[in-house]
Design a protein around this motif. Sequence first.
Motif, PDB file in Angstrom:
ATOM      1  N   ARG A 193      -1.567   0.655 -16.001  1.00  0.00           N
ATOM      2  CA  ARG A 193      -2.044  -0.673 -15.649  1.00  0.00           C
ATOM      3  C   ARG A 193      -0.910  -1.441 -14.972  1.00  0.00           C
ATOM      4  O   ARG A 193      -0.016  -1.964 -15.622  1.00  0.00           O
ATOM      5  CB  ARG A 193      -2.517  -1.428 -16.895  1.00  0.00           C
ATOM      6  N   GLY A 194      -0.958  -1.460 -13.674  1.00  0.00           N
ATOM      7  CA  GLY A 194       0.098  -2.082 -12.894  1.00  0.00           C
ATOM      8  C   GLY A 194       0.511  -1.163 -11.768  1.00  0.00           C
ATOM      9  O   GLY A 194      -0.078  -0.101 -11.548  1.00  0.00           O
ATOM     10  N   ARG A 195       1.523  -1.557 -11.054  1.00  0.00           N
ATOM     11  CA  ARG A 195       2.002  -0.769  -9.925  1.00  0.00           C
ATOM     12  C   ARG A 195       3.304  -0.076 -10.290  1.00  0.00           C
ATOM     13  O   ARG A 195       4.174  -0.655 -10.940  1.00  0.00           O
ATOM     14  CB  ARG A 195       2.207  -1.661  -8.702  1.00  0.00           C
ATOM     15  N   LEU A 196       3.419   1.176  -9.877  1.00  0.00           N
ATOM     16  CA  LEU A 196       4.623   1.956 -10.118  1.00  0.00           C
ATOM     17  C   LEU A 196       5.211   2.365  -8.772  1.00  0.00           C
ATOM     18  O   LEU A 196       4.527   2.963  -7.941  1.00  0.00           O
ATOM     19  CB  LEU A 196       4.294   3.205 -10.954  1.00  0.00           C
ATOM     20  N   SER A 197       6.468   2.052  -8.579  1.00  0.00           N
ATOM     21  CA  SER A 197       7.131   2.406  -7.336  1.00  0.00           C
ATOM     22  C   SER A 197       7.591   3.861  -7.401  1.00  0.00           C
ATOM     23  O   SER A 197       8.222   4.275  -8.379  1.00  0.00           O
ATOM     24  CB  SER A 197       8.336   1.500  -7.094  1.00  0.00           C
ATOM     25  N   PRO A 198       7.290   4.651  -6.375  1.00  0.00           N
ATOM     26  CA  PRO A 198       7.741   6.052  -6.376  1.00  0.00           C
ATOM     27  C   PRO A 198       9.255   6.183  -6.229  1.00  0.00           C
ATOM     28  O   PRO A 198       9.796   7.263  -6.423  1.00  0.00           O
ATOM     29  CB  PRO A 198       7.020   6.655  -5.167  1.00  0.00           C
TER      30      PRO A 198
END
Length: 270
Positions: free
Chosen positions: A150-155
């Motif tokens: 739930r949310g954004r994950l930076s690669p």
Amino acid sequence: MEDILTEIPPPSRFFLEDLNNFCPPSPPLPSPFLLFSTSNREKFSRPSLLIIAMSSPSLQIFHHVSSKTLVGTVILPEIPFSGNSVEPSLKDKSCNIYALNEDDNLIMIVSVQYPVTAERSHAVAKLLIGEQVIPEKVLILDSIRSSNFRGRLSPDEAFAFKLESSAERKAKADGHQDSPLVKCADYLPSGSVVDGLAAALLSRCQLKKIRGTLCVSWPEVGVSVISLVKSLLLKDVLSHVKHIDMKKLEEGFLKLGRSKDYLLEFELYT
């Protein structure tokens, strides 16, 4: 006289549920089983810590720990042995069990290198926790997909989150010196999802009132996340393992990374 245009038609013989009535049920799969390579299996039935590695970073790290000893394997009958090497390899479809002695404490490491379907997850979890192996503590190492978070994950940035069983949280509240098992990780944000074998293993810890911790990392592969997981393990869990060669880890990752098939296969179970 019946109106063929408005009359409700009879049930079709081609409905999928009707066709299934004429098909014999699939034979049940044989149960998974644990095979020890030593006659003294009682010695390995009650480890102080059981580590179950499923993520690419954790598998690569433990592959490069030279002080471990191969003591057994978990057999999943539907997984073929063809193509596996004689010596343990990260490319094998296997589930080997290793012993790692720390003074008087026995640590067992399970390297899960084959896909375990959702339907088989509970059978494998039952086999590893509370049936033939009854550990004092359990650490599960998996990866999390961006679709489950739930949310954004930076690669470009590595993260690690954890979930704990009630017994582990109680040990922390009671002031146990070795609790929490993983100290340098935040709790998994509410609304995020963990499924498959990792969820089944943590549920098994909850059911058996065993101190269990699930640590999930992001991204699924990469040098940065290997470095993060290695740091967590050496700082919080395996402080007696003095040195793991990061250069060899990076070389191993780059070698595997050249194989597109390996990365595609790994997405099935991380």
